[in-house]
Design an enzyme around this catalytic site. Sequence first.
Site, short mmCIF file in Angstrom:
data_model
loop_
_atom_site.label_atom_id
_atom_site.label_comp_id
_atom_site.label_asym_id
_atom_site.label_seq_id
_atom_site.Cartn_x
_atom_site.Cartn_y
_atom_site.Cartn_z
N HIS A 162 -23.00 47.67 24.77
CA HIS A 162 -24.06 47.03 23.98
C HIS A 162 -23.84 47.15 22.48
CE1 HIS A 162 -24.95 51.27 24.15
NE2 HIS A 162 -25.79 51.13 23.14
N ASP A 163 -22.90 47.98 22.06
CA ASP A 163 -22.61 48.17 20.63
C ASP A 163 -21.33 47.48 20.19
OD1 ASP A 163 -24.82 49.77 20.06
OD2 ASP A 163 -23.77 51.64 20.54
N ASP B 277 -26.61 59.29 24.81
CA ASP B 277 -26.38 58.64 23.52
C ASP B 277 -25.97 59.65 22.46
OD1 ASP B 277 -26.74 56.09 21.98
OD2 ASP B 277 -28.18 57.33 20.88
N ASP C 94 -30.28 55.89 30.21
CA ASP C 94 -29.73 56.17 28.88
C ASP C 94 -30.58 57.26 28.23
OD1 ASP C 94 -28.31 55.89 26.45
OD2 ASP C 94 -28.06 53.75 26.83
N GLU D 208 -21.65 59.88 25.21
CA GLU D 208 -21.09 59.05 24.14
C GLU D 208 -20.62 59.97 23.03
OE1 GLU D 208 -22.39 55.29 21.29
OE2 GLU D 208 -23.84 56.87 21.74
#
Length: 558
Positions: A329-330, A213, A111, A255
């Site tokens: 994860h969000d 990210d 990430d 993302e």
Amino acid sequence: MQDVTHHLPQAGVLPRKWWHSATVYQIYPRSFADSNSDGIGDLGGIIGKLDYLEKLGIDVIWLSPIFRSPMDDNGYDISDYQDIAPEFGTLEEFDRLVRAAKDRGIGILLDLVVNHTSDEHPWFVEARASRDNPYRDFYIWRDPAPDGGVPSALQSNFGGPAWTLDPATGQYYLHLFSRRQPDLNWENPKVRAEIYRMMNWWLDRGIAGFRMDVIDLIGKQVDAGILSDGAHLHDYLQEMHRETFGPRDVLTVGETWSATPGSALLYCGRDRGELSMIFQFEHVTQRWDESFGKWRSKPFDLVALKASFTKWQQALAADGWNSLFWGNHDLPRAVSRYGDDRRFPVQSAKTLATVLHLMKGTPYIYQGEEIGMTNVPFERISEYRDIETLNMHRLSLEAGLAEDAFIKGANENSRDNARTPMQWSAAPQAGFTSGTPWIAVNPNYRQINADAAVRNEHSVFHHHAKLIALRKSHDVIVYGSYQSFLDQHPDVFVYTRVLEGERVTVIASFSGTPLELELPGELQTAGEALIWNYSPVSEVRGRMTLQPYESFAVLTRG
């Protein structure tokens, strides 16, 4: 990973890539498996579960950040890009993980968080030392407004102003997230050079690529009020491609909350020299309230969901590539968000998997999704750990939202739904740790856990494993054209995939009651039952009865 970039005969325009037929499994390390009983998941825990992941059949593990961090935002605030957070392990353990995963045919995706750093990163420590420090321009600073207040009305994604005053130097720094996550200044070529050097350092260690990210924010034009898709965003991504992963056979996924079908190919078009694919979130945000966002959800609308997925399938039909996901994860747990986790938890979890994995694109499984993990029923704000949830609780109550309404919204959408410990067994703490977990385990772990799922050949786990295997063995699932049907039907999702004389017909009910379905003549077919969640179906007739959340796929040849 092996290089398989030859062209697909008669399939049109897309050259084959290894990640086209791959399936990615996301691990949130803090919550996956704890090997040293401190209540926090770690690299040793991941290594110990590689056999489980190999049995599932996945090709890539995406690790949420494992870098050294003060953990203000659970690792998305990095203080050292080239070291491992001590609670997760060491660089030696990371290298061991890469080798052990590679032995099983699995790559490691890191990430990459480069929109911002931690305020404890040495760059920022130097930057705030004085206005003439060489690192000052690594971040974004502005003088106070004439009244001494914040330079602009920009708001943080975690609530409150996006500016924090640094008293020692008398200027404000920008942070689009926590005040402890100062934004990097990508306009500074020295910043970009340092990031590219770091990326190559990790690539040289043998990783399979990067998940990036909030990458659509790095081109921000602060004074113009442009945060996403700034004027130089794609210049930066093309430069990154040239300087780092471009010559390497790796996977890169960005993302991009701001991406639209019209802009997606700027990121991932095959001739753009940018990314392999992007995450887009239209199907996520369409259920958010206009005033309170995700903290007060709109009802589930299957017609809108189908329209979103179909729009993206069509937009990237001949170029670029889709990433396919329900959760991460969000986001809330897929079966709680899109299925029925109370009355039909297994059937609806299998249907969600079937619908997703048989579309065109690379599927992503979030840890626990493969066993049907659900949202957590927290009752009090004190049970939450997520900085976003805690900040928005305060701000939402100040804005007039009632406490019970916020908790209801948080139970539906808080990031902590995805962050409760992986449920490995019916043992104490779900087998995640022999210590005290950093966040409470979902109390349904005695019924929903990996041990039980692996032992039961009819479980959600084995359904996922079969779908992963089908993608590896059927080109029509990887490269076939997509066409949707019955788009306005409120309860069923129907589509086909077609390639070189083969057709896969996918029919899925999203209804909690049996329904009678009338199908157009062009869908009627007989062939091979590929996958199902009630009983095998090898014939699609004009009139069919579907059980609650029933789904199946039929392969027709010729």
